[in-house]
Design a protein around this motif. Sequence first.
Motif, PDB file in Angstrom:
ATOM      1  N   THR A 239       0.834  -1.204   0.000  1.00  0.00           N
ATOM      2  CA  THR A 239       0.000   0.000   0.000  1.00  0.00           C
ATOM      3  C   THR A 239       0.870   1.255   0.000  1.00  0.00           C
ATOM      4  OG1 THR A 239      -1.773  -1.189   1.097  1.00  0.00           O
ATOM      5  CG2 THR A 239      -1.809   1.223   1.285  1.00  0.00           C
ATOM      6  N   ILE A 240       1.922   1.245   0.790  1.00  0.00           N
ATOM      7  CA  ILE A 240       2.826   2.392   0.814  1.00  0.00           C
ATOM      8  C   ILE A 240       3.453   2.593  -0.561  1.00  0.00           C
ATOM      9  CG2 ILE A 240       5.012   3.235   1.758  1.00  0.00           C
ATOM     10  CD1 ILE A 240       4.075   1.880   4.442  1.00  0.00           C
ATOM     11  N   ASP A 241       3.891   1.502  -1.186  1.00  0.00           N
ATOM     12  CA  ASP A 241       4.472   1.597  -2.533  1.00  0.00           C
ATOM     13  C   ASP A 241       3.460   2.164  -3.524  1.00  0.00           C
ATOM     14  OD1 ASP A 241       6.904   0.631  -1.650  1.00  0.00           O
ATOM     15  OD2 ASP A 241       6.559  -1.419  -2.384  1.00  0.00           O
ATOM     16  N   GLU A 242       2.206   1.737  -3.404  1.00  0.00           N
ATOM     17  CA  GLU A 242       1.166   2.248  -4.299  1.00  0.00           C
ATOM     18  C   GLU A 242       0.986   3.763  -4.127  1.00  0.00           C
ATOM     19  OE1 GLU A 242      -3.579   1.652  -5.173  1.00  0.00           O
ATOM     20  OE2 GLU A 242      -2.381  -0.127  -4.652  1.00  0.00           O
ATOM     21  N   PHE A 243       0.946   4.224  -2.877  1.00  0.00           N
ATOM     22  CA  PHE A 243       0.803   5.665  -2.642  1.00  0.00           C
ATOM     23  C   PHE A 243       2.040   6.428  -3.078  1.00  0.00           C
ATOM     24  CE2 PHE A 243      -2.979   4.582  -0.343  1.00  0.00           C
ATOM     25  CZ  PHE A 243      -3.769   5.713  -0.478  1.00  0.00           C
ATOM     26  N   ARG A 244       3.217   5.842  -2.933  1.00  0.00           N
ATOM     27  CA  ARG A 244       4.452   6.473  -3.399  1.00  0.00           C
ATOM     28  C   ARG A 244       4.403   6.664  -4.919  1.00  0.00           C
ATOM     29  NH1 ARG A 244       6.575   8.847  -0.543  1.00  0.00           N
ATOM     30  NH2 ARG A 244       8.071   8.754   1.057  1.00  0.00           N
ATOM     31  N   ASN A 245       3.833   5.687  -5.621  1.00  0.00           N
ATOM     32  CA  ASN A 245       3.688   5.803  -7.085  1.00  0.00           C
ATOM     33  C   ASN A 245       2.636   6.841  -7.456  1.00  0.00           C
ATOM     34  OD1 ASN A 245       5.659   3.928  -7.755  1.00  0.00           O
ATOM     35  ND2 ASN A 245       4.240   2.218  -7.621  1.00  0.00           N
ATOM     36  N   ARG A 246       1.521   6.862  -6.742  1.00  0.00           N
ATOM     37  CA  ARG A 246       0.445   7.811  -7.028  1.00  0.00           C
ATOM     38  C   ARG A 246       0.844   9.245  -6.710  1.00  0.00           C
ATOM     39  NH1 ARG A 246      -4.940   6.002  -3.952  1.00  0.00           N
ATOM     40  NH2 ARG A 246      -4.659   3.768  -4.147  1.00  0.00           N
ATOM     41  N   LEU A 247       1.512   9.417  -5.569  1.00  0.00           N
ATOM     42  CA  LEU A 247       1.846  10.758  -5.069  1.00  0.00           C
ATOM     43  C   LEU A 247       3.341  10.794  -4.737  1.00  0.00           C
ATOM     44  CD1 LEU A 247      -1.190  10.944  -2.607  1.00  0.00           C
ATOM     45  CD2 LEU A 247      -1.002  12.144  -4.798  1.00  0.00           C
ATOM     46  N   PRO A 248       4.183  10.801  -5.765  1.00  0.00           N
ATOM     47  CA  PRO A 248       5.624  10.648  -5.541  1.00  0.00           C
ATOM     48  C   PRO A 248       6.272  11.750  -4.701  1.00  0.00           C
ATOM     49  CG  PRO A 248       5.175  11.197  -7.840  1.00  0.00           C
ATOM     50  CD  PRO A 248       3.857  10.958  -7.184  1.00  0.00           C
ATOM     51  N   ASP A 249       5.667  12.918  -4.651  1.00  0.00           N
ATOM     52  CA  ASP A 249       6.262  14.011  -3.883  1.00  0.00           C
ATOM     53  C   ASP A 249       5.663  14.175  -2.490  1.00  0.00           C
ATOM     54  OD1 ASP A 249       7.969  14.660  -5.996  1.00  0.00           O
ATOM     55  OD2 ASP A 249       6.406  15.867  -6.961  1.00  0.00           O
ATOM     56  N   ALA A 250       4.735  13.299  -2.137  1.00  0.00           N
ATOM     57  CA  ALA A 250       4.056  13.428  -0.843  1.00  0.00           C
ATOM     58  C   ALA A 250       4.925  12.896   0.290  1.00  0.00           C
ATOM     59  CB  ALA A 250       2.722  12.687  -0.869  1.00  0.00           C
ATOM     60  N   GLU A 251       4.760  13.525   1.424  1.00  0.00           N
ATOM     61  CA  GLU A 251       5.354  13.051   2.660  1.00  0.00           C
ATOM     62  C   GLU A 251       4.281  12.172   3.314  1.00  0.00           C
ATOM     63  OE1 GLU A 251       7.783  15.152   6.319  1.00  0.00           O
ATOM     64  OE2 GLU A 251       6.790  16.384   4.816  1.00  0.00           O
ATOM     65  N   ILE A 252       4.609  10.910   3.577  1.00  0.00           N
ATOM     66  CA  ILE A 252       3.606   9.951   4.043  1.00  0.00           C
ATOM     67  C   ILE A 252       3.774   9.671   5.531  1.00  0.00           C
ATOM     68  CG2 ILE A 252       2.718   7.596   3.817  1.00  0.00           C
ATOM     69  CD1 ILE A 252       3.591   7.652   0.900  1.00  0.00           C
ATOM     70  N   TYR A 253       2.663   9.789   6.249  1.00  0.00           N
ATOM     71  CA  TYR A 253       2.589   9.456   7.670  1.00  0.00           C
ATOM     72  C   TYR A 253       1.716   8.213   7.797  1.00  0.00           C
ATOM     73  CZ  TYR A 253       4.624  13.990   8.552  1.00  0.00           C
ATOM     74  OH  TYR A 253       5.478  15.057   8.568  1.00  0.00           O
ATOM     75  N   PHE A 254       2.257   7.179   8.411  1.00  0.00           N
ATOM     76  CA  PHE A 254       1.515   5.930   8.559  1.00  0.00           C
ATOM     77  C   PHE A 254       1.092   5.776  10.017  1.00  0.00           C
ATOM     78  CE2 PHE A 254       1.274   1.357   9.409  1.00  0.00           C
ATOM     79  CZ  PHE A 254       0.305   1.017   8.493  1.00  0.00           C
ATOM     80  N   LEU A 255      -0.221   5.764  10.245  1.00  0.00           N
ATOM     81  CA  LEU A 255      -0.761   5.654  11.597  1.00  0.00           C
ATOM     82  C   LEU A 255      -0.901   4.189  11.990  1.00  0.00           C
ATOM     83  CD1 LEU A 255      -1.546   8.510  10.578  1.00  0.00           C
ATOM     84  CD2 LEU A 255      -3.558   8.321  12.017  1.00  0.00           C
ATOM     85  N   MET A 256      -0.418   3.881  13.179  1.00  0.00           N
ATOM     86  CA  MET A 256      -0.450   2.504  13.665  1.00  0.00           C
ATOM     87  C   MET A 256      -0.816   2.505  15.148  1.00  0.00           C
ATOM     88  SD  MET A 256       2.836   0.062  14.224  1.00  0.00           S
ATOM     89  CE  MET A 256       3.187  -0.144  12.506  1.00  0.00           C
TER      90      MET A 256
END
Length: 131
Positions: free
Chosen positions: A87-104
Amino acid sequence: MQRIGLFGGTFNPVHTAHLELAQCALEQLELDHLFWIPCKPWQKAGQAIESGEHRSAMIRLIIGNDDRMSVDTCEIDRQGDTYTIDTIDEFRNRLPDAEIYFLMGSDQWTNFHTWKAWEAVLKATHLVIVT
């Protein structure tokens, strides 16, 4: 740079504590958008889990008209077993310049070291542990 949050879970059922957590994350992390990601809980085989469609609909209801949040069904739509790193890889491809925060949740943090490609998850996101 866009700041996005990924909030995954079974959400079976979604409840107000989930919503409060999401709203808190949006504000405290200064996120531009939070994606709720109902998972396909292959590791919970044999448990009574509502369909992905039903859980997604429940999330849409609790989010209401808050356009800072949306439901993304990438995990329940993906064929076969799916993992957080996918899922992270998919979002990295969709939004390559986004800073991603993963809530756990802190319950998942205790076994995080057993997740597939957990080290890659750490490198690709800002991990946010919620107690």
